[in-house]
Design a protein around this motif. Structure first.
Motif, PDB file in Angstrom:
ATOM      1  N   VAL A 251      47.628  53.066  59.514  1.00 62.57           N
ATOM      2  CA  VAL A 251      48.656  53.969  60.033  1.00 62.57           C
ATOM      3  C   VAL A 251      48.022  55.242  60.588  1.00 62.57           C
ATOM      4  O   VAL A 251      48.296  55.655  61.725  1.00 62.57           O
ATOM      5  N   THR A 252      47.169  55.890  59.793  1.00 62.62           N
ATOM      6  CA  THR A 252      46.588  57.150  60.241  1.00 62.62           C
ATOM      7  C   THR A 252      45.662  56.952  61.443  1.00 62.62           C
ATOM      8  O   THR A 252      45.671  57.742  62.386  1.00 62.62           O
ATOM      9  N   LEU A 253      44.874  55.893  61.407  1.00 64.06           N
ATOM     10  CA  LEU A 253      43.950  55.645  62.517  1.00 64.06           C
ATOM     11  C   LEU A 253      44.692  55.274  63.798  1.00 64.06           C
ATOM     12  O   LEU A 253      44.334  55.724  64.889  1.00 64.06           O
ATOM     13  N   SER A 254      45.731  54.455  63.686  1.00 59.14           N
ATOM     14  CA  SER A 254      46.458  54.048  64.889  1.00 59.14           C
ATOM     15  C   SER A 254      47.221  55.220  65.498  1.00 59.14           C
ATOM     16  O   SER A 254      47.371  55.302  66.721  1.00 59.14           O
ATOM     17  N   ALA A 280      44.645  46.802  58.461  1.00 56.21           N
ATOM     18  CA  ALA A 280      46.090  46.590  58.575  1.00 56.21           C
ATOM     19  C   ALA A 280      46.580  45.503  57.635  1.00 56.21           C
ATOM     20  O   ALA A 280      45.864  44.550  57.331  1.00 56.21           O
ATOM     21  N   THR A 281      47.825  45.642  57.207  1.00 55.77           N
ATOM     22  CA  THR A 281      48.479  44.545  56.505  1.00 55.77           C
ATOM     23  C   THR A 281      48.844  43.486  57.535  1.00 55.77           C
ATOM     24  O   THR A 281      48.785  43.720  58.757  1.00 55.77           O
ATOM     25  N   MET A 282      49.247  42.327  57.068  1.00 53.50           N
ATOM     26  CA  MET A 282      49.613  41.249  57.975  1.00 53.50           C
ATOM     27  C   MET A 282      50.731  41.690  58.924  1.00 53.50           C
ATOM     28  O   MET A 282      50.643  41.479  60.142  1.00 53.50           O
ATOM     29  N   LEU A 285      49.584  44.420  61.523  1.00 53.86           N
ATOM     30  CA  LEU A 285      48.771  43.885  62.615  1.00 53.86           C
ATOM     31  C   LEU A 285      49.622  43.036  63.563  1.00 53.86           C
ATOM     32  O   LEU A 285      49.419  43.057  64.780  1.00 53.86           O
ATOM     33  N   HIS A 286      50.573  42.310  63.008  1.00 54.69           N
ATOM     34  CA  HIS A 286      51.469  41.490  63.844  1.00 54.69           C
ATOM     35  C   HIS A 286      52.277  42.385  64.782  1.00 54.69           C
ATOM     36  O   HIS A 286      52.380  42.085  65.986  1.00 54.69           O
ATOM     37  N   GLN A 287      52.834  43.461  64.246  1.00 54.89           N
ATOM     38  CA  GLN A 287      53.638  44.353  65.081  1.00 54.89           C
ATOM     39  C   GLN A 287      52.783  45.062  66.122  1.00 54.89           C
ATOM     40  O   GLN A 287      53.222  45.284  67.255  1.00 54.89           O
ATOM     41  N   TYR A 288      51.551  45.417  65.741  1.00 49.29           N
ATOM     42  CA  TYR A 288      50.651  46.048  66.704  1.00 49.29           C
ATOM     43  C   TYR A 288      50.342  45.080  67.840  1.00 49.29           C
ATOM     44  O   TYR A 288      50.370  45.455  69.021  1.00 49.29           O
ATOM     45  N   LYS A 311      42.649  36.141  58.832  1.00 51.83           N
ATOM     46  CA  LYS A 311      42.820  36.795  57.534  1.00 51.83           C
ATOM     47  C   LYS A 311      43.936  36.152  56.722  1.00 51.83           C
ATOM     48  O   LYS A 311      43.898  36.144  55.488  1.00 51.83           O
ATOM     49  N   HIS A 312      44.952  35.636  57.400  1.00 48.11           N
ATOM     50  CA  HIS A 312      46.136  35.097  56.705  1.00 48.11           C
ATOM     51  C   HIS A 312      46.525  33.755  57.332  1.00 48.11           C
ATOM     52  O   HIS A 312      47.605  33.631  57.936  1.00 48.11           O
ATOM     53  N   PRO A 313      45.697  32.720  57.177  1.00 52.51           N
ATOM     54  CA  PRO A 313      46.024  31.414  57.758  1.00 52.51           C
ATOM     55  C   PRO A 313      47.211  30.772  57.039  1.00 52.51           C
ATOM     56  O   PRO A 313      47.484  31.067  55.876  1.00 52.51           O
ATOM     57  N   SER A 314      47.915  29.934  57.755  1.00 55.19           N
ATOM     58  CA  SER A 314      49.033  29.164  57.178  1.00 55.19           C
ATOM     59  C   SER A 314      50.184  30.043  56.698  1.00 55.19           C
ATOM     60  O   SER A 314      50.943  29.657  55.814  1.00 55.19           O
ATOM     61  N   GLU A 315      50.310  31.234  57.285  1.00 57.78           N
ATOM     62  CA  GLU A 315      51.465  32.097  57.004  1.00 57.78           C
ATOM     63  C   GLU A 315      52.432  32.005  58.180  1.00 57.78           C
ATOM     64  O   GLU A 315      52.012  31.885  59.347  1.00 57.78           O
TER      65      GLU A 315
END
Length: 369
Positions: A251-254, A280-282, A285-288, A311-315
């Motif tokens: 959040v702070t870096l973005s 980032a959380t999943m 990162l998706h929203q970004y 990082k999060h396969p099969s989600e």
């Protein structure tokens, strides 16, 4: 004995008139007491007033019950009093910050509100005296502001006088007095951006500034509204590295990267986002990645979707993300495979319906973004 009893009885009869507390009752005259309050941006506007009723006097309110112009009320010190814009006590209106009424400046504060009513034009009066009863003691020397507005005749009738906030935006609203078949509107404008920025400056120096979230919130606001970007950059830096406060996270870096982008420091912004993405959380990162797609940055969006998938396969989220990335690149066949894998993992009917629609579009070789 009889004399003592009569003196005691007299004392009870006189008690209400020599300073004893009175019992709580409804406002006199069958009127209603009301308060209405709204925020215009971060400016609090509050109106305290009493609500007279039409009570079968339709057609006899304006120009009769409420006299036109200025009148001698027959009590008090004023011989040329406007209407008290309500009933009973002084109608008051307060503003927590400076505002503009019909384009005219008015300082923050509480004002007595009066109206010199006219058939085709009304004069709104904001008096520095907000404590006198009604308009009986009105003195034009205490006026803080006068503005003229046009009354509006309406079809429907309003039984009990009321004030409403209409046409609201972050920076403005129309306040309308409505009673019987008249509406008397006036505009109020607050400098939302400047007021909010000044509020941030003050609050960041209090205990509210003891978290990275507060500094980031202020920086993000300035970036979103494209104002004071150098100051916003300093706030963003403090949210990342401030003593006891700073935290380096997505959040702070973005937020800092977004500000650097607005300052045309593109290379620095891209470098910071490469540092931010692994943090980032999943869902972050998706929203970004989706925001990059919306900006037409397909290559950068694909990299973000791919990182999230690794990082999060099969989600469900990352499978749909890969489907979006591949669709944006025109690879509808592989995009379809990822969408079909994600369908059974849909968390609810809304998401399931959405993915089914994506699948149908991809079978027709249409972009789902």
């Amino acid at each position: 004995m009889r004399k003592s009893f009569m003196l005691l009885l007299l004392s009870f009869v006189m008690a209400p008139f020599i300073g004893f507390p009175q019992l709580t009752t409804a406002p006199p005259g069958g009127n209603k007491k009301a308060t209405v309050s709204e925020l215009i941006g971060v400016t609090q506007v509050m109106i305290d007033y009493s609500r007279p009723g039409v009570k079968g006097r339709e057609g006899k309110i304006w120009g009769q019950l409420v006299g036109f112009g200025y009148n001698d009320p027959g009590f008090g010190t004023s011989k040329a009093a406007p209407w008290r814009a309500g009933a009973n006590e002084n109608t008051t209106i307060s503003f927590s910050t400076a505002v503009a009424i019909e384009g005219q400046p008015l300082a923050a504060g509480k004002y007595g509100f009066h109206i010199a009513v006219g058939e085709n034009e009304c004069t709104l009066i904001f008096s520095k005296n907000s404590t006198s009863w009604g308009s009986f003691f009105y003195d034009e020397k205490e006026d803080a502001l006068r503005v003229k507005v046009k009354p509006v005749k309406t079809d429907g009738s309003v039984e009990w006088l009321k004030y409403e906030f209409l046409n609201q935006t972050d920076s403005s609203a129309t306040i309308a007095l409505m009673w019987e078949k008249w509406m008397i509107p006036f505009s109020v404008r607050a400098d939302y951006i400047s007021t909010q920025m000044e509020m941030f400056r003050n609050e960041l120096r209090t205990n509210k500034g003891f978290t990275w979230n507060a500094w980031n919130q202020a920086a993000d606001f300035a970036e979103k509204h494209n104002v004071h970007l150098q100051e916003a950059l300093s706030w963003a830096d403090y949210s990342i590295s401030g003593v006891f406060v700073g935290e380096k996270n997505f959040v702070t870096l973005s937020t800092k990267a977004a500000i650097l982008g607005k300052l045309n420091r593109v290379a620095e912004a891209e470098a910071i986002m490469k540092e931010a993405m692994p943090l980032a959380t999943m869902n972050q990162l998706h929203q970004y990645a989706r925001s990059l797609l919306n900006e037409g940055k397909i290559k950068e969006a694909t990299e973000a979707f791919q990182l999230n998938y690794k990082k999060h396969p099969s989600e469900f989220t990352t499978l749909v993300g890969m489907s979006r990335a591949l669709s944006a690149s025109g690879d509808y066949k592989k995009a379809l495979e990822f969408a079909q894998k994600g369908l059974p993992l849909a968390p609810d009917k809304l998401n399931k319906d959405s993915v089914e629609k994506m699948i149908a579009m991809l079978r027709e070789r249409k972009d789902i973004n």
